[in-house]
Enzyme design. Structure first.
Site, PDB file in Angstrom:
ATOM      1  N   ASP A   8       0.876  -1.166   0.000  1.00 18.22           N
ATOM      2  CA  ASP A   8       0.000   0.000   0.000  1.00 18.22           C
ATOM      3  C   ASP A   8       0.921   1.226   0.000  1.00 18.22           C
ATOM      4  OD1 ASP A   8      -2.277   1.762   0.625  1.00 18.22           O
ATOM      5  OD2 ASP A   8      -1.327   1.867   2.592  1.00 18.22           O
ATOM      6  N   ASP A  10      -0.194   5.247   0.628  1.00 17.60           N
ATOM      7  CA  ASP A  10      -0.465   6.310   1.611  1.00 17.60           C
ATOM      8  C   ASP A  10      -0.629   5.736   3.023  1.00 17.60           C
ATOM      9  OD1 ASP A  10      -1.463   7.262  -1.141  1.00 17.60           O
ATOM     10  OD2 ASP A  10      -1.321   9.088   0.045  1.00 17.60           O
ATOM     11  N   GLY A  11       0.184   6.239   3.932  1.00 16.93           N
ATOM     12  CA  GLY A  11       0.118   5.780   5.323  1.00 16.93           C
ATOM     13  C   GLY A  11       0.975   4.555   5.571  1.00 16.93           C
ATOM     14  N   GLY A  43      -5.162   3.148  -3.490  1.00 11.53           N
ATOM     15  CA  GLY A  43      -6.435   3.750  -3.894  1.00 11.53           C
ATOM     16  C   GLY A  43      -6.192   4.911  -4.841  1.00 11.53           C
ATOM     17  N   LYS A 150      -8.375  -4.533  -3.160  1.00  9.95           N
ATOM     18  CA  LYS A 150      -6.952  -4.864  -3.263  1.00  9.95           C
ATOM     19  C   LYS A 150      -6.715  -6.378  -3.291  1.00  9.95           C
ATOM     20  CE  LYS A 150      -5.214  -0.506  -1.483  1.00  9.95           C
ATOM     21  NZ  LYS A 150      -4.161   0.180  -0.683  1.00  9.95           N
ATOM     22  N   SER A 174      -4.781   0.633   6.438  1.00 10.49           N
ATOM     23  CA  SER A 174      -6.166   1.061   6.778  1.00 10.49           C
ATOM     24  C   SER A 174      -7.241   0.256   6.056  1.00 10.49           C
ATOM     25  CB  SER A 174      -6.324   2.549   6.468  1.00 10.49           C
ATOM     26  OG  SER A 174      -6.211   2.748   5.084  1.00 10.49           O
ATOM     27  N   ASP A 177      -7.248  -1.628   2.821  1.00  8.92           N
ATOM     28  CA  ASP A 177      -6.290  -2.735   2.685  1.00  8.92           C
ATOM     29  C   ASP A 177      -6.857  -4.044   3.235  1.00  8.92           C
ATOM     30  OD1 ASP A 177      -4.005  -0.257   3.689  1.00  8.92           O
ATOM     31  OD2 ASP A 177      -4.150  -1.072   1.657  1.00  8.92           O
TER      32      ASP A 177
END
Ligand SMILES: O=C(O)COP(=O)(O)O
Ligand SMILES: [Mg+2]
Length: 223
Positions: A8, A10-11, A43, A150, A174, A177
């Site tokens: 993933d 972002d974050g 995303g 995902k 998050s 995911d």
């Protein structure tokens, strides 16, 4: 042995302000140099994934729009349509706080938006009525087609490379995911991940926002 890592963005590779961790880049390159395949599944829109792949120098297909679209061998493939998502977002933005994101100009299979939390229940129910769903990445809300997630991307890569699930490691932070964390793959999370991700993880790093990548890769014997 881990042969493919699905990351993933972002974050997981970035901080709250979406600044990518330089530690993450260094350790991703170490993994690439050791022959492990690295894929980004976000995303975010596909052009952003193309940029990451190009400028970090990774070696596997990349997915945008939570698995709805992939860049593979310089070819773009889409697996869902954005028509219903756009129509829904257009409708609800007339009566709620939902507002489309500018990145929708680059999206082909879903729509991104912002909204006030107070509208969550109503918008979520209205999406379900249209065989759509909404999901949050902690950075953006997304209107998705049912089955677009995902896990779809991970299963595409599993089939493409003919790997077993235990040869694949996923890393995320998050709700968007969760679907790939429900697969029988290896799972890891940064310290900043949400609780519903951490409880599904085989390994939760003490490090956060991308600085965990080296620690996680060492734990799984990748570097
Ligand atoms: O929601 C986005 O655009 C990005 O989110 P993700 O990289 O954490 O999936
Ligand atoms: Mg994320």
């Amino acid at each position: 042995m881990i042969r493919l890592v699905v990351l993933d963005v972002d974050g997981t590779l970035t901080d709250r302000e979406r600044r990518i961790s330089t530690d993450a880049i260094i350790n991703i390159r170490r993994a690439v140099n050791s022959g492990v395949l690295i894929s980004f599944v976000s995303g975010n829109a596909l052009p952003v994934m193309f940029g990451l792949k190009t400028f970090i120098g990774t070696n596997a297909p990349v997915f945008g729009e939570n698995g709805g679209i992939v860049l593979i061998n310089d070819t773009i493939k889409t697996f869902f349509s954005k028509e219903k998502c756009d129509k829904f977002l257009d409708e609800i933005s007339k009566t709620t706080s939902a507002r489309p994101m500018f990145t929708n100009i680059w999206r082909q299979t879903s729509s991104a938006f912002t909204m006030d939390e107070k509208d969550y229940e109503f918008i979520s129910k209205e999406a379900e009525k249209r065989d759509l769903y909404i999901v949050n990445s902690k950075f953006t809300w997304h209107v998705m087609n049912k089955g677009q997630d995902k896990a779809y991307a991970v299963n595409f890569l599993k089939k493409f490379y003919n790997y077993d699930y235990n040869e694949i490691l996923v890393m995320g932070d998050s709700d968007n995911d969760l679907s790939m964390f429900d697969l029988p793959v290896k799972k890891a999370a940064p310290a900043n991940a949400s609780e519903n991700i951490k409880v599904k993880s085989e390994y939760v790093s003490e490090f956060a926002y991308g600085t965990q990548v080296g620690d996680v890769f060492k734990y799984f014997g990748i570097i």
